[in-house]
Motif scaffolding. Structure first.
Motif, PDB file in Angstrom:
ATOM      1  N   GLU A   5       0.831  -1.205   0.000  1.00 29.98           N
ATOM      2  CA  GLU A   5       0.000   0.000   0.000  1.00 29.98           C
ATOM      3  C   GLU A   5       0.860   1.248   0.000  1.00 29.98           C
ATOM      4  OE1 GLU A   5      -2.173  -0.901   3.504  1.00 29.98           O
ATOM      5  OE2 GLU A   5      -3.899  -1.711   2.443  1.00 29.98           O
ATOM      6  N   VAL A   6       1.982   1.176   0.747  1.00 32.08           N
ATOM      7  CA  VAL A   6       2.888   2.314   0.775  1.00 32.08           C
ATOM      8  C   VAL A   6       3.443   2.575  -0.628  1.00 32.08           C
ATOM      9  CG1 VAL A   6       5.140   3.080   1.606  1.00 32.08           C
ATOM     10  CG2 VAL A   6       3.516   2.065   3.196  1.00 32.08           C
ATOM     11  N   LEU A   7       3.826   1.478  -1.293  1.00 33.88           N
ATOM     12  CA  LEU A   7       4.392   1.622  -2.630  1.00 33.88           C
ATOM     13  C   LEU A   7       3.396   2.234  -3.597  1.00 33.88           C
ATOM     14  CD1 LEU A   7       6.724   1.001  -4.607  1.00 33.88           C
ATOM     15  CD2 LEU A   7       5.625  -1.200  -5.046  1.00 33.88           C
ATOM     16  N   LEU A   8       2.158   1.780  -3.510  1.00 35.23           N
ATOM     17  CA  LEU A   8       1.150   2.248  -4.456  1.00 35.23           C
ATOM     18  C   LEU A   8       0.579   3.613  -4.102  1.00 35.23           C
ATOM     19  CD1 LEU A   8      -0.774  -1.082  -5.044  1.00 35.23           C
ATOM     20  CD2 LEU A   8       0.935  -0.021  -6.505  1.00 35.23           C
ATOM     21  N   ALA A   9       0.854   4.059  -2.869  1.00 27.37           N
ATOM     22  CA  ALA A   9       0.277   5.330  -2.439  1.00 27.37           C
ATOM     23  C   ALA A   9       0.957   6.522  -3.064  1.00 27.37           C
ATOM     24  CB  ALA A   9       0.357   5.435  -0.909  1.00 27.37           C
ATOM     25  N   GLY A  10       2.197   6.331  -3.536  1.00 27.18           N
ATOM     26  CA  GLY A  10       2.889   7.429  -4.191  1.00 27.18           C
ATOM     27  C   GLY A  10       3.804   8.162  -3.242  1.00 27.18           C
ATOM     28  N   PRO A  11       4.640   9.086  -3.766  1.00 29.18           N
ATOM     29  CA  PRO A  11       5.617   9.806  -2.990  1.00 29.18           C
ATOM     30  C   PRO A  11       4.955  10.667  -1.908  1.00 29.18           C
ATOM     31  CG  PRO A  11       6.008  10.046  -5.349  1.00 29.18           C
ATOM     32  CD  PRO A  11       4.679   9.436  -5.192  1.00 29.18           C
ATOM     33  N   GLY A  12       5.681  10.782  -0.813  1.00 28.27           N
ATOM     34  CA  GLY A  12       5.238  11.679   0.227  1.00 28.27           C
ATOM     35  C   GLY A  12       4.181  11.135   1.127  1.00 28.27           C
ATOM     36  N   SER A  13       3.823   9.849   0.987  1.00 26.98           N
ATOM     37  CA  SER A  13       2.744   9.301   1.785  1.00 26.98           C
ATOM     38  C   SER A  13       3.214   8.687   3.075  1.00 26.98           C
ATOM     39  CB  SER A  13       1.987   8.249   0.965  1.00 26.98           C
ATOM     40  OG  SER A  13       2.840   7.196   0.605  1.00 26.98           O
ATOM     41  N   VAL A  14       4.515   8.531   3.257  1.00 25.33           N
ATOM     42  CA  VAL A  14       5.040   7.897   4.450  1.00 25.33           C
ATOM     43  C   VAL A  14       5.718   8.951   5.302  1.00 25.33           C
ATOM     44  CG1 VAL A  14       6.521   6.100   5.335  1.00 25.33           C
ATOM     45  CG2 VAL A  14       5.411   5.808   3.127  1.00 25.33           C
ATOM     46  N   GLY A  15       5.167   9.195   6.454  1.00 19.57           N
ATOM     47  CA  GLY A  15       5.723  10.220   7.313  1.00 19.57           C
ATOM     48  C   GLY A  15       7.088   9.843   7.823  1.00 19.57           C
ATOM     49  N   GLY A  16       8.116  10.590   7.415  1.00 21.80           N
ATOM     50  CA  GLY A  16       9.459  10.358   7.896  1.00 21.80           C
ATOM     51  C   GLY A  16      10.140   9.160   7.279  1.00 21.80           C
ATOM     52  N   GLY A  17       9.460   8.384   6.480  1.00 17.46           N
ATOM     53  CA  GLY A  17      10.058   7.207   5.869  1.00 17.46           C
ATOM     54  C   GLY A  17      10.883   7.586   4.657  1.00 17.46           C
ATOM     55  N   GLU A  18      11.900   6.763   4.380  1.00 20.15           N
ATOM     56  CA  GLU A  18      12.769   7.029   3.239  1.00 20.15           C
ATOM     57  C   GLU A  18      12.478   6.036   2.139  1.00 20.15           C
ATOM     58  OE1 GLU A  18      17.517   7.717   2.224  1.00 20.15           O
ATOM     59  OE2 GLU A  18      16.897   6.892   4.162  1.00 20.15           O
ATOM     60  N   ARG A  19      12.270   6.539   0.936  1.00 13.35           N
ATOM     61  CA  ARG A  19      11.988   5.695  -0.220  1.00 13.35           C
ATOM     62  C   ARG A  19      13.287   5.503  -1.000  1.00 13.35           C
ATOM     63  NH1 ARG A  19       7.038   6.321  -2.214  1.00 13.35           N
ATOM     64  NH2 ARG A  19       7.407   4.313  -3.192  1.00 13.35           N
ATOM     65  N   LEU A  20      13.698   4.263  -1.229  1.00 17.24           N
ATOM     66  CA  LEU A  20      14.945   3.980  -1.918  1.00 17.24           C
ATOM     67  C   LEU A  20      14.711   3.016  -3.077  1.00 17.24           C
ATOM     68  CD1 LEU A  20      17.377   3.357   1.096  1.00 17.24           C
ATOM     69  CD2 LEU A  20      17.149   5.453  -0.242  1.00 17.24           C
ATOM     70  N   SER A  21      15.491   3.201  -4.124  1.00 16.64           N
ATOM     71  CA  SER A  21      15.507   2.200  -5.195  1.00 16.64           C
ATOM     72  C   SER A  21      16.294   0.993  -4.693  1.00 16.64           C
ATOM     73  CB  SER A  21      16.173   2.768  -6.451  1.00 16.64           C
ATOM     74  OG  SER A  21      17.554   3.002  -6.211  1.00 16.64           O
ATOM     75  N   ILE A  22      16.191  -0.128  -5.406  1.00 14.13           N
ATOM     76  CA  ILE A  22      16.923  -1.318  -4.981  1.00 14.13           C
ATOM     77  C   ILE A  22      18.428  -1.077  -5.039  1.00 14.13           C
ATOM     78  CG2 ILE A  22      17.515  -3.673  -5.670  1.00 14.13           C
ATOM     79  CD1 ILE A  22      14.630  -4.225  -6.194  1.00 14.13           C
ATOM     80  N   ASP A  23      18.900  -0.380  -6.067  1.00 19.07           N
ATOM     81  CA  ASP A  23      20.331  -0.075  -6.149  1.00 19.07           C
ATOM     82  C   ASP A  23      20.789   0.717  -4.928  1.00 19.07           C
ATOM     83  OD1 ASP A  23      20.958  -1.420  -8.426  1.00 19.07           O
ATOM     84  OD2 ASP A  23      20.863   0.314  -9.767  1.00 19.07           O
ATOM     85  N   ASP A  24      20.015   1.719  -4.533  1.00 22.70           N
ATOM     86  CA  ASP A  24      20.377   2.537  -3.368  1.00 22.70           C
ATOM     87  C   ASP A  24      20.286   1.738  -2.072  1.00 22.70           C
ATOM     88  OD1 ASP A  24      20.885   4.738  -4.923  1.00 22.70           O
ATOM     89  OD2 ASP A  24      18.864   5.567  -4.720  1.00 22.70           O
ATOM     90  N   ALA A  25      19.265   0.882  -1.971  1.00 24.29           N
ATOM     91  CA  ALA A  25      19.119   0.055  -0.771  1.00 24.29           C
ATOM     92  C   ALA A  25      20.307  -0.888  -0.606  1.00 24.29           C
ATOM     93  CB  ALA A  25      17.818  -0.737  -0.835  1.00 24.29           C
ATOM     94  N   LEU A  26      20.777  -1.427  -1.707  1.00 26.61           N
ATOM     95  CA  LEU A  26      21.938  -2.307  -1.659  1.00 26.61           C
ATOM     96  C   LEU A  26      23.208  -1.533  -1.322  1.00 26.61           C
ATOM     97  CD1 LEU A  26      21.244  -4.518  -4.831  1.00 26.61           C
ATOM     98  CD2 LEU A  26      21.076  -5.259  -2.450  1.00 26.61           C
ATOM     99  N   ALA A  27      23.389  -0.394  -1.981  1.00 25.08           N
ATOM    100  CA  ALA A  27      24.614   0.379  -1.788  1.00 25.08           C
ATOM    101  C   ALA A  27      24.704   1.000  -0.398  1.00 25.08           C
ATOM    102  CB  ALA A  27      24.708   1.466  -2.860  1.00 25.08           C
ATOM    103  N   LEU A  28      23.576   1.478   0.138  1.00 29.41           N
ATOM    104  CA  LEU A  28      23.602   2.209   1.405  1.00 29.41           C
ATOM    105  C   LEU A  28      23.428   1.319   2.630  1.00 29.41           C
ATOM    106  CD1 LEU A  28      21.413   5.294   0.378  1.00 29.41           C
ATOM    107  CD2 LEU A  28      23.923   5.166   0.521  1.00 29.41           C
ATOM    108  N   HIS A  29      22.716   0.213   2.489  1.00 29.19           N
ATOM    109  CA  HIS A  29      22.352  -0.553   3.684  1.00 29.19           C
ATOM    110  C   HIS A  29      22.625  -2.060   3.595  1.00 29.19           C
ATOM    111  CE1 HIS A  29      20.504   3.073   5.204  1.00 29.19           C
ATOM    112  NE2 HIS A  29      19.714   3.159   4.127  1.00 29.19           N
ATOM    113  N   ALA A  30      22.157  -2.724   2.565  1.00 28.81           N
ATOM    114  CA  ALA A  30      22.213  -4.191   2.536  1.00 28.81           C
ATOM    115  C   ALA A  30      23.566  -4.740   2.098  1.00 28.81           C
ATOM    116  CB  ALA A  30      21.119  -4.735   1.617  1.00 28.81           C
ATOM    117  N   GLY A  31      24.307  -3.978   1.326  1.00 29.03           N
ATOM    118  CA  GLY A  31      25.582  -4.447   0.797  1.00 29.03           C
ATOM    119  C   GLY A  31      25.466  -4.808  -0.670  1.00 29.03           C
ATOM    120  N   GLU A  32      26.398  -4.311  -1.481  1.00 30.41           N
ATOM    121  CA  GLU A  32      26.321  -4.534  -2.927  1.00 30.41           C
ATOM    122  C   GLU A  32      26.742  -5.939  -3.334  1.00 30.41           C
ATOM    123  OE1 GLU A  32      27.115  -1.158  -5.645  1.00 30.41           O
ATOM    124  OE2 GLU A  32      28.293  -0.399  -3.958  1.00 30.41           O
TER     125      GLU A  32
END
Length: 515
Positions: A5-32
């Motif tokens: 639902e968060v994904l389909l709700a569009g930008p700005g719908s999650v208070g304080g949450g950070e939206r990341l692409s998979i590339d960014d999620a891997l590079a910044l947090h999960a490990g490339e």
């Protein structure tokens, strides 16, 4: 609110949450590229060994063994009459299909026919499974399907009662086997971060060459029975399906573009956990066309979508042409290379291992030169040396020099052939990536079918043809964009938007430099 639902709700719908692409999620947090990706890569890419075995087994099963005349020289009749004229196969009639069904002299064309039909069916299968991998089956489902079919058809081939049943089963094997590398490559590289994707993609090539070398060793132990050889080389596919596939994960990118964001996030968190990292609370995944998601339109996964976009249409046409030219030269040089004057099994093993330095050099240079310059350089290198080989006449030292030029030619084209897999994957978005690569693989199989015809032109003319095709292919690469340091796009909308931004940034940079 669920992740979907968060994904389909569009930008700005999650208070304080950070939206990341998979590339960014891997590079910044999960490990490339950590422990999770390494394990996943080794498990999935092992399937390349299976394709090598299913494809190259015909070199040994369809060979023409030596014949001898037990009665002594000159006492047997026409060799084409075989046993009827007193001739015997040294390793028995069951040593190969040629020996068992008498595929010699006027029947020898049937050996080439089954090989051509195998590659033709592989070409068709690549298109079908490429589409299924992008749509309903997914990456993992498609790989599971093709490996299962290979195991079944490979084992049934060993039971072929006659030549035409053998042809039919080889066609069915080719239909599935031709897509193993395609499905495996996509599944192995999509969970890898952008900094390591090129190197990891090039590393898949070692498994195919290694598979051919392993096959040569197995074939050497089963020279007396081609049927037993098919059984032994098909069993690994069954083992792979039963023992490895249960531990393989689906691609998070495929989940995301199919609007299964919760499943995609679950895999990203698993990657982070195995890599001893963590995903902060509030992180959600975004798709690169999220600005258009409020329309609630799910992008389709048809190859027709590639042709509807001017950006990807040109890329696909060029990729197909370049892959075709590369395949003709690569397979042609493999068939046209001067005989090593040693037995078949050692020759095949040496040829497969000789390609590995090309893979290593390409892997080292890939991160420094980029995809486009390296593809241009390797194709032109092959083209120039093949052209030079066609101009060398004479025997003795000159023939050795011509062979050396041919070796450099296959070195350059082997590097190109495998670089194109990485390059093509980065040219298209996730929604149509496998379908587009299926088209280039079809072109590659067509090149494999036509290569033997070029070899028949003689001793020097094939080199002239290969040189011309290599140079033309290198020039065509100039028309493709560079993909190094660019994101792996999720959708057609995201690619067109992103490429437009890259162009605008380039124009701004040029403008600032002029100021």
């Amino acid at each position: 609110m669920s992740t979907t639902e968060v994904l389909l709700a569009g930008p700005g719908s999650v208070g304080g949450g950070e939206r990341l692409s998979i590339d960014d999620a891997l590079a910044l947090h999960a490990g490339e590229f950590g422990r999770w990706q390494l394990r996943h890569f080794l498990l999935v890419t092992a399937a390349w060994i299976l394709e090598a075995m299913h494809t190259m087994v015909m070199v040994f099963a369809d060979r023409e063994p030596a014949m001898s005349c037990p009665a002594g020289d000159g006492r047997c009749g026409d060799r084409c009459a075989g046993a009827a004229a007193g001739w015997e196969w040294d390793q028995g009639s069951g040593s190969s299909t040629v020996a068992e069904w008498g595929l010699v002299c006027g029947e020898s064309y049937k050996v080439g026919l089954v090989h051509a039909l195998y590659f033709a069916s592989a070409m068709i299968g690549a298109g079908i499974f490429g589409h299924l991998s992008d749509s309903s089956l997914g990456r993992k489902g498609s790989l599971l399907a093709v490996c299962s079919l290979n195991a079944i058809f490979g084992l049934l081939t060993a039971l072929s009662p006659n030549y035409w049943a053998y042809v039919a089963l080889r066609i069915l094997t080719g239909f599935s086997a031709g897509s193993i590398c395609l499905c495996s490559f996509i599944l192995a590289t999509e969970p890898v971060g952008p900094s390591y994707r090129g190197v990891v993609g090039m590393s898949t090539c070692y498994f195919f060459s290694g598979g051919i070398a392993i096959l040569a060793g197995i074939a050497a132990m089963f020279q007396s029975s081609w049927r037993l050889l098919y059984v032994v080389t098909s069993m690994p596919s069954l083992v792979f399906v039963l023992t490895i596939m249960p531990f393989v994960s689906e691609s998070p990118r495929w989940y995301l573009v199919r609007r299964r964001a919760e499943d995609a996030m679950r895999i990203i968190r698993d990657i982070a956990s195995t890599n001893r990292k963590s995903i902060p609370d509030g992180i959600t995944l975004k798709i690169d066309d999220e600005d258009d998601i409020n329309k609630n339109i799910e992008e389709s996964s048809s190859i027709l979508d590639v042709f509807r976009s001017r950006t990807t249409r040109g890329r696909l046409v060029l990729s197909v042409l370049i892959s075709f030219l590369c395949s003709v030269v690569y397979y042609g040089l493999s068939l046209n290379v001067v005989n090593l004057k040693i037995n078949l099994y050692i020759s095949v093993a040496v040829n497969s291992l000789a390609e590995m330095p090309a893979f290593l050099l390409t892997t080292v240079l890939l991160q420094h030169l980029g995809r486009k310059p390296l593809a241009i350089g390797s194709m032109l290198l092959s083209g120039v040396f093949c052209t030079s080989a066609s101009l060398i006449t004479g025997v003795g030292a000159m023939r050795a020099l011509r062979m050396a030029c041919g070796v450099v030619g296959i070195f350059g084209m082997a590097a190109t052939y495998n670089l194109l897999v990485v390059y093509t994957a980065e040219l298209f978005p996730t929604t149509v990536r496998t379908a587009a690569m299926g088209c280039t693989l079809q072109a590659s199989k067509m090149g494999a079918i036509l290569a033997p015809m070029v070899v028949l032109l003689g001793e020097r003319m094939p080199f002239a043809v290969f040189g011309m095709l290599g140079i033309i292919g290198g020039l065509l690469v100039f028309c493709l964009p560079e993909t190094m340091h660019k994101p792996l796009y999720d959708t057609m909308f995201g690619l067109e938007k992103g490429e437009g931004e890259f162009v605008n940034k380039g124009e701004i940079t040029r403008g600032n430099s002029e100021i």
